[in-house]
Every structure is written in C-alpha cells, then in structure tokens.
Design a protein around this motif. Structure first.
Motif, PDB file in Angstrom:
ATOM      1  N   GLY A 179       0.700  -1.093   0.112  1.00 46.31           N
ATOM      2  CA  GLY A 179      -0.112  -0.020   0.093  1.00 46.31           C
ATOM      3  C   GLY A 179       0.992   1.187   0.030  1.00 46.31           C
ATOM      4  O   GLY A 179       1.901   1.323   0.837  1.00 46.31           O
ATOM      5  N   CYS A 180       0.511   2.157  -0.879  1.00 45.36           N
ATOM      6  CA  CYS A 180       1.410   3.215  -1.154  1.00 45.36           C
ATOM      7  C   CYS A 180       0.972   4.553  -0.582  1.00 45.36           C
ATOM      8  O   CYS A 180       1.499   5.784  -1.045  1.00 45.36           O
ATOM      9  N   TRP A 181       0.016   4.622   0.455  1.00 39.81           N
ATOM     10  CA  TRP A 181      -0.649   5.613   0.936  1.00 39.81           C
ATOM     11  C   TRP A 181       0.704   6.693   1.680  1.00 39.81           C
ATOM     12  O   TRP A 181       0.797   7.905   1.424  1.00 39.81           O
ATOM     13  N   ALA A 182       1.552   5.829   2.569  1.00 41.00           N
ATOM     14  CA  ALA A 182       2.407   6.547   3.432  1.00 41.00           C
ATOM     15  C   ALA A 182       3.606   7.184   2.707  1.00 41.00           C
ATOM     16  O   ALA A 182       4.093   8.177   3.072  1.00 41.00           O
ATOM     17  N   ILE A 183       3.652   6.526   1.622  1.00 40.88           N
ATOM     18  CA  ILE A 183       5.097   7.043   0.754  1.00 40.88           C
ATOM     19  C   ILE A 183       4.569   8.427   0.077  1.00 40.88           C
ATOM     20  O   ILE A 183       5.549   9.103  -0.550  1.00 40.88           O
ATOM     21  N   GLY A 184       3.508   8.705   0.151  1.00 39.05           N
ATOM     22  CA  GLY A 184       2.831  10.119  -0.733  1.00 39.05           C
ATOM     23  C   GLY A 184       3.189  11.377   0.185  1.00 39.05           C
ATOM     24  O   GLY A 184       3.418  12.446  -0.100  1.00 39.05           O
ATOM     25  N   GLY A 192       9.850 -10.376  -5.166  1.00 34.67           N
ATOM     26  CA  GLY A 192       8.589 -11.008  -6.044  1.00 34.67           C
ATOM     27  C   GLY A 192       7.477 -10.288  -5.682  1.00 34.67           C
ATOM     28  O   GLY A 192       6.417 -10.801  -5.932  1.00 34.67           O
ATOM     29  N   GLY A 193       7.478  -9.096  -4.600  1.00 38.86           N
ATOM     30  CA  GLY A 193       6.445  -8.387  -4.469  1.00 38.86           C
ATOM     31  C   GLY A 193       5.989  -7.616  -5.759  1.00 38.86           C
ATOM     32  O   GLY A 193       6.717  -6.850  -6.149  1.00 38.86           O
ATOM     33  N   THR A 194       4.899  -7.627  -6.433  1.00 41.66           N
ATOM     34  CA  THR A 194       4.607  -7.112  -7.519  1.00 41.66           C
ATOM     35  C   THR A 194       3.359  -6.130  -7.617  1.00 41.66           C
ATOM     36  O   THR A 194       3.260  -5.424  -8.433  1.00 41.66           O
ATOM     37  N   LEU A 195       2.562  -6.335  -6.377  1.00 41.48           N
ATOM     38  CA  LEU A 195       1.253  -5.400  -6.509  1.00 41.48           C
ATOM     39  C   LEU A 195       1.457  -4.316  -5.771  1.00 41.48           C
ATOM     40  O   LEU A 195       1.749  -4.200  -4.496  1.00 41.48           O
ATOM     41  N   PHE A 196       1.302  -3.043  -6.472  1.00 39.63           N
ATOM     42  CA  PHE A 196       1.425  -1.849  -5.713  1.00 39.63           C
ATOM     43  C   PHE A 196       0.156  -1.066  -5.724  1.00 39.63           C
ATOM     44  O   PHE A 196      -0.291  -0.696  -6.927  1.00 39.63           O
ATOM     45  N   ASP A 197      -0.524  -0.567  -4.805  1.00 36.63           N
ATOM     46  CA  ASP A 197      -1.583   0.324  -4.682  1.00 36.63           C
ATOM     47  C   ASP A 197      -1.505   1.577  -4.312  1.00 36.63           C
ATOM     48  O   ASP A 197      -0.927   1.928  -2.908  1.00 36.63           O
ATOM     49  N   SER A 198      -1.773   2.338  -4.998  1.00 36.66           N
ATOM     50  CA  SER A 198      -1.504   3.880  -4.729  1.00 36.66           C
ATOM     51  C   SER A 198      -3.010   4.728  -5.086  1.00 36.66           C
ATOM     52  O   SER A 198      -4.091   4.063  -5.234  1.00 36.66           O
ATOM     53  N   ALA A 199      -2.886   5.992  -5.173  1.00 34.69           N
ATOM     54  CA  ALA A 199      -4.180   6.610  -5.382  1.00 34.69           C
ATOM     55  C   ALA A 199      -3.679   8.139  -5.850  1.00 34.69           C
ATOM     56  O   ALA A 199      -2.592   8.629  -5.048  1.00 34.69           O
ATOM     57  N   THR A 233      -1.569  14.213  -2.896  1.00 37.79           N
ATOM     58  CA  THR A 233      -1.914  14.893  -3.936  1.00 37.79           C
ATOM     59  C   THR A 233      -1.017  14.419  -5.397  1.00 37.79           C
ATOM     60  O   THR A 233      -0.716  15.484  -5.892  1.00 37.79           O
ATOM     61  N   GLY A 234      -0.867  13.343  -5.541  1.00 40.96           N
ATOM     62  CA  GLY A 234       0.056  12.835  -6.666  1.00 40.96           C
ATOM     63  C   GLY A 234       1.532  12.229  -6.456  1.00 40.96           C
ATOM     64  O   GLY A 234       2.026  11.686  -7.072  1.00 40.96           O
ATOM     65  N   HIS A 235       1.819  12.607  -5.119  1.00 43.29           N
ATOM     66  CA  HIS A 235       3.375  12.293  -4.749  1.00 43.29           C
ATOM     67  C   HIS A 235       3.464  10.906  -4.781  1.00 43.29           C
ATOM     68  O   HIS A 235       4.665  10.651  -5.254  1.00 43.29           O
ATOM     69  N   SER A 236       2.624  10.202  -4.126  1.00 38.55           N
ATOM     70  CA  SER A 236       2.820   8.762  -4.182  1.00 38.55           C
ATOM     71  C   SER A 236       2.899   8.182  -5.629  1.00 38.55           C
ATOM     72  O   SER A 236       3.827   7.255  -5.840  1.00 38.55           O
ATOM     73  N   GLU A 237       2.219   8.417  -6.496  1.00 38.60           N
ATOM     74  CA  GLU A 237       2.064   8.075  -7.716  1.00 38.60           C
ATOM     75  C   GLU A 237       3.548   8.275  -8.548  1.00 38.60           C
ATOM     76  O   GLU A 237       4.000   7.501  -9.236  1.00 38.60           O
TER      77      GLU A 237
END
Length: 332
Positions: free
Chosen positions: A22-27, A58-65, A70-74
C-alpha cells in the motif's frame, strides 16, 4: 529469497503477489477536511529503495491513489518502477479532486470527464501507458453516478489505458451493481482481524472478484509495537482527529485495541510469525480471493510484510481460536 506465490485479480486474470504494498504512506503530507491525512514526513530515496526491494523479493502489486500526497505517491512509484514496469501490477485510485500545490484534497468527482482527465494525470505520474487496476476511491455513490462511472471506465479499458477496474467500498450491494460491466474485477474493502467483511468476501467468491484489503494491519495496531505510552506526531493521520480513525484517538492507541492485540498475540505469532505477519496470514486464510496491501515506508517493513507470503495462511485451528477469543462474551 523470493516470494512468488500469486493470486488472481478476479475475472481480469491478472496475477499479482499474494501480499501487495500500500502506497499511502510514501505520498507524504497532505490534508483532508483540513486535517493531516498523511503518515508524516517521507524520504523519497528510501521509498524508492523499498519499492525496488519489493520487486527483487517477488512483490508485484502496488496500490496507490492520486489523493496520496496529491500525486506524490504515484510520482515516486513511477520513478521507482522505471525500467521495471513489466514486473509490476499497478493499482491506483481516483475520485477526490485536489490542489496539488496546496497539498489538500477537495470535493469528490467521479464524472466521466473527470475520470478521463484523472486517468491521464495518473498515467503521466506513473510513467506508463496503462494502469492494471483503476479503482473508484469514493466509497458511496448513488446509482446514476455509479453507472456513469462504470461506463467511463469501460471506455478506458476499451482504449487500452486500463486493464481492469474496481471500487473501494465496503457496501457489497452497491458493488454488485457493477457486475454488469465486463472489466469490473475487484473490490477494495477494509479487512483485518478486528474488522471482518463477510458480505463483500461472499460476493467476491460468488462472482470471481478480487478483494484488495486496505488497513490489513488496522493502521499499524496489529503490528504489536504500540503500548499505552505510545504517542504519534501531529503530522500522522492517526493523530489528526478524523472520525473514521477507530484504532487510535489523538495519536494514542485505544486501550481496548491494545488489549485485543495482547489477547491474540500468541496466536498471531504461530509458526514464528511476527504479529504483523500473523495478521496478514489471517487475511490470506480468510479467503482465496484476498490480497492484503499493508503500507510501508522502509525496506524492513517491505521485507517483513512480504515474508508473510512464505509463511502462508494461518492454520484453520488458529483462525477458529482467534474468532473465539475476539467474539463478544454472551451475558449470563
């Protein structure tokens, strides 16, 4: 070491690692309803190393928004995946408008015109020409808005800009309306040891949909690292005063949840697991359609979370005992 067990994202046929990231925190920091909605400051270089490590393991699934930072995670995710896009399954979300410079979320919008625009922005930030799973971020829509969004998302799929789409909602009845759309493949639901979601899981099982699981560690409570003395910084979403943050209040872990963690700690740590790995193992055991997406900031968190794939689902007897321990006591 590589953790290569895969699960399928519903009827899309797309295969991804059984545990995602989950890529919330890295935003980084941003505001929602005037309150902090990020997880404090971030180090983009560290985030990039963590993503690269995930791919190596081998971790392939990344979930962002697009909402996250406001775009930084992506943007960070796109940079980290440069040259390795084909190894990744990118899931991202749309539906909250935002002021990118002010780092604040604004009103929701899921109109067809906005969906088309938002997808273009996400593709640019992610440095890709397609999104594997594009998800509605707004959890509650009226039927007309949902249908219009579904039609717009089908057009994106026909254009090749997305491969499949889903909806982040805990309302199984509303999600079931989307079954008429052929590229609808996943529901993102809150699911963890403290918060089950049987209606959505039943729908996923009956209709061959994936269940992506947000808050799989109950915003960190199920890592077992918190005590009554723990205090989180004001820049952390768990200290911001959002009514929907249930496991923490004013940056302090709620005592009743601390007690529940302690009551099941020995069960979660079955087979040498950490509490976090046990919590992820609970989700993997709950249904073959689940894909938990725990958040991360560091390489150590990525390594710990992905190792839950190797450890596998919790045994049935442990699952049953956890249910017994956490079940409300009937009055005498």
């Amino acid at each position: 070491m590589s953790f290569n067990i895969r699960r399928t994202i519903g009827r899309s046929g797309i295969k991804a690692s059984a545990v995602g990231l989950g890529c919330w925190a890295i935003g980084g920091p941003f505001l929602f309803d005037g309150k902090n909605d990020g997880w404090g400051d971030v180090d983009d270089a560290q985030s990039t190393r963590a993503i690269e490590l995930a791919l190596d393991l081998g971790g392939t699934l990344f979930d962002s928004a697009d909402a996250y930072g406001t775009g930084h995670s992506e943007t960070v995710l796109g940079q980290a995946l440069a040259g390795r896009r084909a190894e990744a399954v990118i899931a991202t979300k749309f539906g909250f408008t935002y002021d990118e410079k002010a780092k604040t979320l604004l009103a929701p919008d899921v109109s067809p015109a906005y969906i088309d625009w938002a997808c273009a922005q996400s593709l640019r930030r992610l440095r890709t020409d397609y999104i594997d799973l594009y998800q509605i971020h707004v959890g509650d829509l009226d039927d007309d808005a949902a249908d219009a969004a579904g039609e717009a998302l089908e057009r994106l799929a026909e254009q090749g800009r997305i491969r499949a789409w889903g909806w982040s909602t805990d309302d199984a009845a509303k999600a079931a309306r989307m079954l008429k759309f052929p590229h609808f493949a996943a529901i993102q639901q809150e699911l963890n040891v403290f918060s089950d979601g049987p209606d959505v899981l039943d729908l996923c099982a009956c209709e061959n949909l994936a269940s992506l699981n947000r808050s799989p560690l109950a915003m960190g409570m199920l890592t077992g690292k918190f005590t009554q003395a723990s205090r989180l910084a004001g820049s952390d979403v768990r200290a911001a005063g959002h009514a929907w943050v249930r496991h923490f209040k004013d940056g302090r872990p709620r005592p009743e949840f601390l007690a529940r963690v302690e009551a099941i700690r020995d069960l979660l740590t079955t087979g040498g697991r950490t509490p976090a790995q046990g919590a992820l193992g609970w989700i993997l055991a709950r249904s073959p359609h689940t894909l938990p997406i725990p958040g991360f900031k560091s390489e150590a968190q990525v390594r710990e979370n992905l190792y839950a794939i190797e450890l596998g689902p919790l045994p049935p007897a442990v699952m049953a005992e956890i249910e017994t321990v956490l079940s409300p006591t009937e009055p005498a």
